[in-house]
Write an enzyme that holds these catalytic residues in place. Structure first.
Site, PDB file in Angstrom:
ATOM      1  N   GLU A   1       0.818  -1.210   0.000  1.00  0.00           N
ATOM      2  CA  GLU A   1       0.000   0.000   0.000  1.00  0.00           C
ATOM      3  C   GLU A   1       0.850   1.257   0.000  1.00  0.00           C
ATOM      4  O   GLU A   1       1.880   1.321   0.678  1.00  0.00           O
ATOM      5  CB  GLU A   1      -0.934   0.007   1.209  1.00  0.00           C
TER       6      GLU A   1
ATOM      7  N   CYS B   1       3.646   8.505   0.922  1.00  0.00           N
ATOM      8  CA  CYS B   1       3.977   7.616   2.030  1.00  0.00           C
ATOM      9  C   CYS B   1       4.091   6.199   1.470  1.00  0.00           C
ATOM     10  O   CYS B   1       3.125   5.674   0.925  1.00  0.00           O
ATOM     11  CB  CYS B   1       2.876   7.716   3.087  1.00  0.00           C
TER      12      CYS B   1
ATOM     13  N   CYS C   1       3.735  -6.557   8.554  1.00  0.00           N
ATOM     14  CA  CYS C   1       4.727  -6.065   9.514  1.00  0.00           C
ATOM     15  C   CYS C   1       4.896  -7.094  10.623  1.00  0.00           C
ATOM     16  O   CYS C   1       3.915  -7.652  11.106  1.00  0.00           O
ATOM     17  CB  CYS C   1       4.263  -4.733  10.103  1.00  0.00           C
TER      18      CYS C   1
ATOM     19  N   CYS D   1       2.620  -3.742  17.398  1.00  0.00           N
ATOM     20  CA  CYS D   1       2.085  -2.561  18.058  1.00  0.00           C
ATOM     21  C   CYS D   1       0.564  -2.716  18.150  1.00  0.00           C
ATOM     22  O   CYS D   1      -0.100  -2.955  17.137  1.00  0.00           O
ATOM     23  CB  CYS D   1       2.462  -1.305  17.281  1.00  0.00           C
TER      24      CYS D   1
ATOM     25  N   CYS E   1      -1.922  -0.479  15.926  1.00  0.00           N
ATOM     26  CA  CYS E   1      -1.721  -0.390  14.475  1.00  0.00           C
ATOM     27  C   CYS E   1      -2.336  -1.589  13.763  1.00  0.00           C
ATOM     28  O   CYS E   1      -2.094  -2.744  14.128  1.00  0.00           O
ATOM     29  CB  CYS E   1      -0.227  -0.322  14.169  1.00  0.00           C
TER      30      CYS E   1
ATOM     31  N   CYS F   1      -2.195   6.955   9.159  1.00  0.00           N
ATOM     32  CA  CYS F   1      -1.184   6.207   9.920  1.00  0.00           C
ATOM     33  C   CYS F   1      -1.825   5.053  10.668  1.00  0.00           C
ATOM     34  O   CYS F   1      -2.794   5.248  11.396  1.00  0.00           O
ATOM     35  CB  CYS F   1      -0.551   7.099  10.990  1.00  0.00           C
TER      36      CYS F   1
HETATM   37  N1  SAH Z   1       7.063   0.839  11.652  1.00  0.00           N
HETATM   38  C1  SAH Z   1       7.348   2.233  11.546  1.00  0.00           C
HETATM   39  C2  SAH Z   1       6.613   2.964  10.432  1.00  0.00           C
HETATM   40  C3  SAH Z   1       5.126   2.730  10.273  1.00  0.00           C
HETATM   41  S1  SAH Z   1       4.005   3.469  11.397  1.00  0.00           S
HETATM   42  C4  SAH Z   1       7.113   2.918  12.874  1.00  0.00           C
HETATM   43  O1  SAH Z   1       6.601   2.285  13.776  1.00  0.00           O
HETATM   44  O2  SAH Z   1       7.486   4.076  13.025  1.00  0.00           O
HETATM   45  C5  SAH Z   1       4.040   5.201  11.131  1.00  0.00           C
HETATM   46  C6  SAH Z   1       3.522   5.978  12.351  1.00  0.00           C
HETATM   47  O3  SAH Z   1       2.126   5.770  12.555  1.00  0.00           O
HETATM   48  C7  SAH Z   1       4.196   5.558  13.646  1.00  0.00           C
HETATM   49  O4  SAH Z   1       4.623   6.685  14.354  1.00  0.00           O
HETATM   50  C8  SAH Z   1       3.089   4.856  14.407  1.00  0.00           C
HETATM   51  O5  SAH Z   1       3.271   4.960  15.786  1.00  0.00           O
HETATM   52  C9  SAH Z   1       1.864   5.590  13.935  1.00  0.00           C
HETATM   53  N2  SAH Z   1       0.631   4.822  14.063  1.00  0.00           N
HETATM   54  C10 SAH Z   1       0.454   3.489  14.009  1.00  0.00           C
HETATM   55  N3  SAH Z   1      -0.829   3.160  14.176  1.00  0.00           N
HETATM   56  C11 SAH Z   1      -1.493   4.313  14.334  1.00  0.00           C
HETATM   57  C12 SAH Z   1      -2.860   4.638  14.526  1.00  0.00           C
HETATM   58  N4  SAH Z   1      -3.811   3.695  14.536  1.00  0.00           N
HETATM   59  N5  SAH Z   1      -3.194   5.938  14.624  1.00  0.00           N
HETATM   60  C13 SAH Z   1      -2.263   6.901  14.555  1.00  0.00           C
HETATM   61  N6  SAH Z   1      -0.959   6.657  14.357  1.00  0.00           N
HETATM   62  C14 SAH Z   1      -0.584   5.383  14.267  1.00  0.00           C
END
Ligand code: SAH
Length: 359
Positions: A91, A104, A111, A115, A118, A342
């Site tokens: 994506e 982006c 992944c 987390c 996410c 994000c």
């Molecule tokens: N794996 C990397 C890049 C992908 S996530 C990382 O963790 O940085 C990109 C950003 O989106 C990260 O800062 C993450 O904390 C944030 N993110 C993930 N899930 C989210 C959500 N549901 N709402 C808002 N931000 C989120």
């Protein structure tokens, strides 16, 4: 496996065509067709002899990603859901902005990190993307946004914040950045790129030693190890003290005036209290970091168990950070209605907006 031409530098393409018995300048022509004119099929490269194209076709792929669907948000953000040659989802998100548009991209299909806030985590790791697949995402998005081969009017910013953990695919990521920075091609230099990591401390240190490197963003999501272990289990491997030491080393390698960024997703009643804001500021100050903090209101998505903090809560949190000398900004969510924001990338096809066919 055929060679993926989108992942080769101009010099590598010249070597490659010479192995096929062609003169080096054919490599330069090919590079320009792929990276400057952003051509996606051999029959569009009419300045190369037919026989040469046929020879290439046997050995190499000029495009491998297939766009399955495209979603357009009411705020203009576009999400491309693509498939690799082996059927893995990829994506990419195009974000129109007042000054310079941003793309982006994803570094992995799925992944491996878990987390809890996410959606991508729910896919697990399908596989690392190749350098060619990373570059191709940008080519697809640029062609769709501006027209095939049309130069972006104000340049392009890239963020490595899509699906996956970029620093667990470090080599392909850095290779893709080298290819994209070439002046005869896309010419997107590392200074226009920001890579976001969940905190792979050794790679942060490694990046500190790279001369031409992208900007860095580090996802924190919690001000202490107890909460961070829960929200971002990768913290058990590289806890905050170790992560922030690596960040310090990176900061020391920055030019005067440059800063890196911490990202902090704001989860209602989980990590957004005044006390947690003070803890976060103290943590950053204790490590003598000048980093700024981007506060990202959580982008909700079923079945994630979180809600975004209210605008007032986010603002109070920001003010506390500022009062303790930590620069903080609130990031505006983009493309939530098409699951493009994000943490919402999970190859989903049901969204509030129907897909719009690709040109
Ligand atoms: N794996 C990397 C890049 C992908 S996530 C990382 O963790 O940085 C990109 C950003 O989106 C990260 O800062 C993450 O904390 C944030 N993110 C993930 N899930 C989210 C959500 N549901 N709402 C808002 N931000 C989120």
């Amino acid at each position: 496996m055929p060679v993926q031409l989108t992942g080769l530098t101009q010099a590598e393409l010249s070597d490659f065509v010479q192995e096929l018995g062609e003169p080096a300048y054919r490599g330069r022509q090919l590079f320009s067709a792929i990276q400057r004119r952003r051509v996606r099929s051999y029959d569009q490269i009419t300045d190369l002899p037919k026989e040469f194209r046929a020879k290439l076709q046997e050995r190499a792929e000029i495009s491998t990603l297939k766009v399955e669907s495209r979603y357009v948000s009411t705020d203009g953000t576009r999400r491309y859901l693509m498939k690799t040659h082996d059927g893995r989802p990829v994506e990419t998100v195009f974000i129109p902005e007042e000054r310079r548009d941003t793309i982006c991209f994803s570094s992995q299909s799925g992944c491996p990190l878990q987390c809890t806030f996410c959606l991508t985590a729910q896919l697990g790791l399908l596989r690392n993307l190749t350098a060619g697949e990373i570059v191709e995402q940008i080519i697809v998005a640029l062609n769709d946004a501006y027209g095939d081969g049309v130069e972006p009017p104000r340049g392009t910013n890239l963020v490595g914040m899509g699906a996956g953990e970029p620093f667990l695919n470090f080599e392909s990521l850095m290779k893709a950045l080298r290819v994209m920075s070439e002046s005869d091609g896309l010419h997107i230099v590392p200074n226009r790129v920001t890579i976001s990591t969940a905190g792979i401390a050794p790679r942060i240190r490694e990046l500190a030693g790279v001369p031409d490197r992208p900007h860095l963003a580090v996802s924190l999501a919690a001000p202490n190890d107890k909460l961070r272990n829960e929200l971002m289990p990768i913290n058990q491997k590289w806890p905050l003290a170790e992560l922030l030491d690596a960040c310090k080393e990176f900061e020391e390698s920055l030019k005067p005036g440059e800063r890196f960024t911490f990202e902090y997703v704001m989860l209602k009643d989980v990590n957004d209290s005044d006390e947690q804001a003070r803890q976060l500021a103290n943590l950053i100050n204790r490590h003598a970091l000048r980093a700024k903090v981007n506060l990202i209101p959580h982008n909700p998505a079923e079945p994630l168990p979180y809600q975004p903090s209210s605008a007032d809560r986010v603002e109070s949190f920001r003010e506390i950070l500022e009062s303790k000398g930590v620069y903080a900004f609130v990031r505006k969510p983009r493309g939530r209605d098409i699951l493009a924001a994000c943490g919402q990338l999970a190859a989903r096809s049901e969204t509030h907006q129907p897909p719009v066919s690709i040109r």
